[in-house]
Design a protein around this motif. Structure first.
Motif, PDB file in Angstrom:
ATOM      1  N   ASP A  47     -37.738  15.464 -56.380  1.00 22.89           N
ATOM      2  CA  ASP A  47     -38.526  16.703 -56.333  1.00 22.89           C
ATOM      3  C   ASP A  47     -39.984  16.433 -55.960  1.00 22.89           C
ATOM      4  OD1 ASP A  47     -36.279  18.152 -57.035  1.00 22.89           O
ATOM      5  OD2 ASP A  47     -36.843  18.335 -59.159  1.00 22.89           O
ATOM      6  N   MET A  48     -40.498  15.293 -56.415  1.00 19.37           N
ATOM      7  CA  MET A  48     -41.890  14.918 -56.112  1.00 19.37           C
ATOM      8  C   MET A  48     -42.036  14.388 -54.682  1.00 19.37           C
ATOM      9  SD  MET A  48     -42.865  12.939 -59.660  1.00 19.37           S
ATOM     10  CE  MET A  48     -44.416  12.315 -59.027  1.00 19.37           C
ATOM     11  N   GLY A  49     -40.917  14.099 -54.021  1.00 16.02           N
ATOM     12  CA  GLY A  49     -40.984  13.551 -52.666  1.00 16.02           C
ATOM     13  C   GLY A  49     -41.102  12.033 -52.629  1.00 16.02           C
ATOM     14  N   VAL A  50     -41.018  11.392 -53.797  1.00 12.77           N
ATOM     15  CA  VAL A  50     -41.099   9.925 -53.840  1.00 12.77           C
ATOM     16  C   VAL A  50     -39.828   9.324 -53.242  1.00 12.77           C
ATOM     17  CG1 VAL A  50     -41.225   7.910 -55.379  1.00 12.77           C
ATOM     18  CG2 VAL A  50     -42.651   9.921 -55.822  1.00 12.77           C
ATOM     19  N   LEU A  51     -38.688   9.897 -53.591  1.00 16.26           N
ATOM     20  CA  LEU A  51     -37.402   9.470 -53.039  1.00 16.26           C
ATOM     21  C   LEU A  51     -36.935  10.535 -52.063  1.00 16.26           C
ATOM     22  CD1 LEU A  51     -35.591   8.283 -56.298  1.00 16.26           C
ATOM     23  CD2 LEU A  51     -36.706   6.856 -54.572  1.00 16.26           C
ATOM     24  N   ARG A  52     -36.664  10.124 -50.828  1.00 17.41           N
ATOM     25  CA  ARG A  52     -36.149  11.053 -49.833  1.00 17.41           C
ATOM     26  C   ARG A  52     -35.313  10.294 -48.817  1.00 17.41           C
ATOM     27  NH1 ARG A  52     -40.564  12.061 -45.878  1.00 17.41           N
ATOM     28  NH2 ARG A  52     -41.659  10.181 -46.350  1.00 17.41           N
ATOM     29  N   ARG A  53     -34.587  11.020 -48.052  1.00 19.11           N
ATOM     30  CA  ARG A  53     -33.800  10.492 -46.939  1.00 19.11           C
ATOM     31  C   ARG A  53     -32.980   9.263 -47.309  1.00 19.11           C
ATOM     32  NH1 ARG A  53     -37.139  10.251 -41.517  1.00 19.11           N
ATOM     33  NH2 ARG A  53     -37.893   8.410 -42.546  1.00 19.11           N
ATOM     34  N   TYR A  54     -31.975   9.472 -48.111  1.00 21.18           N
ATOM     35  CA  TYR A  54     -31.032   8.379 -48.361  1.00 21.18           C
ATOM     36  C   TYR A  54     -30.353   8.099 -47.026  1.00 21.18           C
ATOM     37  CZ  TYR A  54     -31.691   9.247 -53.322  1.00 21.18           C
ATOM     38  OH  TYR A  54     -32.222   9.383 -54.562  1.00 21.18           O
ATOM     39  N   THR A  55     -30.437   6.882 -46.557  1.00 26.20           N
ATOM     40  CA  THR A  55     -29.933   6.572 -45.224  1.00 26.20           C
ATOM     41  C   THR A  55     -29.027   5.345 -45.247  1.00 26.20           C
ATOM     42  OG1 THR A  55     -31.771   5.111 -44.685  1.00 26.20           O
ATOM     43  CG2 THR A  55     -32.040   7.440 -44.144  1.00 26.20           C
ATOM     44  N   VAL A  56     -28.373   5.165 -44.148  1.00 21.02           N
ATOM     45  CA  VAL A  56     -27.579   3.970 -43.916  1.00 21.02           C
ATOM     46  C   VAL A  56     -28.321   3.156 -42.866  1.00 21.02           C
ATOM     47  CG1 VAL A  56     -25.395   3.121 -42.996  1.00 21.02           C
ATOM     48  CG2 VAL A  56     -25.431   5.170 -44.421  1.00 21.02           C
ATOM     49  N   ASN A  57     -28.570   1.907 -43.156  1.00 19.30           N
ATOM     50  CA  ASN A  57     -29.174   1.021 -42.175  1.00 19.30           C
ATOM     51  C   ASN A  57     -28.049   0.329 -41.417  1.00 19.30           C
ATOM     52  OD1 ASN A  57     -31.837   1.567 -42.852  1.00 19.30           O
ATOM     53  ND2 ASN A  57     -31.818   0.079 -44.493  1.00 19.30           N
ATOM     54  N   VAL A  58     -27.872   0.716 -40.173  1.00 22.47           N
ATOM     55  CA  VAL A  58     -26.793   0.188 -39.360  1.00 22.47           C
ATOM     56  C   VAL A  58     -27.242  -1.111 -38.709  1.00 22.47           C
ATOM     57  CG1 VAL A  58     -25.359   0.662 -37.333  1.00 22.47           C
ATOM     58  CG2 VAL A  58     -25.900   2.492 -38.938  1.00 22.47           C
ATOM     59  N   ASP A  59     -26.365  -2.100 -38.744  1.00 24.49           N
ATOM     60  CA  ASP A  59     -26.620  -3.370 -38.067  1.00 24.49           C
ATOM     61  C   ASP A  59     -26.308  -3.146 -36.590  1.00 24.49           C
ATOM     62  OD1 ASP A  59     -26.895  -5.941 -37.209  1.00 24.49           O
ATOM     63  OD2 ASP A  59     -25.451  -6.801 -38.613  1.00 24.49           O
ATOM     64  N   CYS A  60     -27.314  -2.771 -35.810  1.00 23.70           N
ATOM     65  CA  CYS A  60     -27.110  -2.372 -34.415  1.00 23.70           C
ATOM     66  C   CYS A  60     -26.387  -3.417 -33.574  1.00 23.70           C
ATOM     67  CB  CYS A  60     -28.445  -1.984 -33.785  1.00 23.70           C
ATOM     68  SG  CYS A  60     -29.073  -0.407 -34.425  1.00 23.70           S
ATOM     69  N   PRO A  61     -26.672  -4.723 -33.717  1.00 20.64           N
ATOM     70  CA  PRO A  61     -25.941  -5.705 -32.901  1.00 20.64           C
ATOM     71  C   PRO A  61     -24.427  -5.652 -33.101  1.00 20.64           C
ATOM     72  CG  PRO A  61     -27.911  -6.707 -33.766  1.00 20.64           C
ATOM     73  CD  PRO A  61     -27.782  -5.355 -34.429  1.00 20.64           C
ATOM     74  N   VAL A  62     -23.968  -5.313 -34.296  1.00 23.03           N
ATOM     75  CA  VAL A  62     -22.530  -5.202 -34.541  1.00 23.03           C
ATOM     76  C   VAL A  62     -21.929  -4.108 -33.659  1.00 23.03           C
ATOM     77  CG1 VAL A  62     -20.810  -4.539 -36.286  1.00 23.03           C
ATOM     78  CG2 VAL A  62     -22.665  -6.106 -36.885  1.00 23.03           C
ATOM     79  N   PHE A  63     -22.699  -3.077 -33.341  1.00 27.53           N
ATOM     80  CA  PHE A  63     -22.236  -1.970 -32.519  1.00 27.53           C
ATOM     81  C   PHE A  63     -22.587  -2.138 -31.038  1.00 27.53           C
ATOM     82  CE2 PHE A  63     -22.076  -0.237 -36.740  1.00 27.53           C
ATOM     83  CZ  PHE A  63     -20.890   0.486 -36.712  1.00 27.53           C
ATOM     84  N   GLY A  64     -22.974  -3.347 -30.658  1.00 32.93           N
ATOM     85  CA  GLY A  64     -23.209  -3.629 -29.251  1.00 32.93           C
ATOM     86  C   GLY A  64     -24.644  -3.475 -28.780  1.00 32.93           C
ATOM     87  N   TYR A  65     -25.558  -3.182 -29.677  1.00 35.14           N
ATOM     88  CA  TYR A  65     -26.976  -3.055 -29.307  1.00 35.14           C
ATOM     89  C   TYR A  65     -27.661  -4.380 -29.655  1.00 35.14           C
ATOM     90  CZ  TYR A  65     -25.979   1.882 -28.822  1.00 35.14           C
ATOM     91  OH  TYR A  65     -25.449   3.088 -28.429  1.00 35.14           O
TER      92      TYR A  65
END
Length: 145
Positions: A47-65
């Motif tokens: 609510d305070m904005g301290v925690l936001r945007r729970y995300t997944v950090n994708v290992d881009c090289p695994v996906f060909g990048y």
């Protein structure tokens, strides 16, 4: 409602940075609170904005990048829209795009499938932007928080 952050809140944030998928019960045990008490604190931090945007950090090289680049771009007149369009095309993955202080400066954290894709991106960018390219050799984990 409590609006100040105390030492327990800091410990909660640190634990969530290590593992955002931790259960509230386990998180509570690590910071010496019940599961419900820690859940209440997490909700308050959200609510305070301290925690936001729970995300997944994708290992881009695994996906060909495989090519990681940081690019400082300075679009000319009308170039910001062209920059956005260039970043969204297939064969490239924009992780972060920061609009910073200065003369219309952007910092792009991007992955490309290969050097050919990076070169194509730069060729598209060139008519619209002055840029400075930095290819990432490896992440400096000892500096990252």
């Amino acid at each position: 409602m409590k609006t100040k952050i105390d030492a327990t809140d800091v410990r909660i944030v640190e634990e969530l940075r290590k593992n955002a998928r931790i259960t509230m019960k386990e998180l509570g045990a690590r910071v010496f609170l019940t599961g419900q008490a820690v859940r209440n604190r997490v909700e308050r931090l959200e609510d305070m904005g301290v925690l936001r945007r729970y995300t997944v950090n994708v290992d881009c090289p695994v996906f060909g990048y495989k090519v990681h680049a940081v690019i400082r771009a300075q679009p000319g007149a009308g170039g910001a829209d062209a920059l956005k369009a260039c970043c969204r095309k297939e064969g490239r993955r924009t992780i972060h795009c920061y609009r910073t202080t200065g003369d219309n400066l952007y910092f792009l954290d991007m992955y490309f499938q290969d050097m050919v894709a990076l070169e194509a991106f730069l060729a598209e960018l060139e008519p619209w932007c002055a840029y400075e390219l930095h290819v990432v050799i490896r992440e400096a984990e000892d500096l990252a928080g």
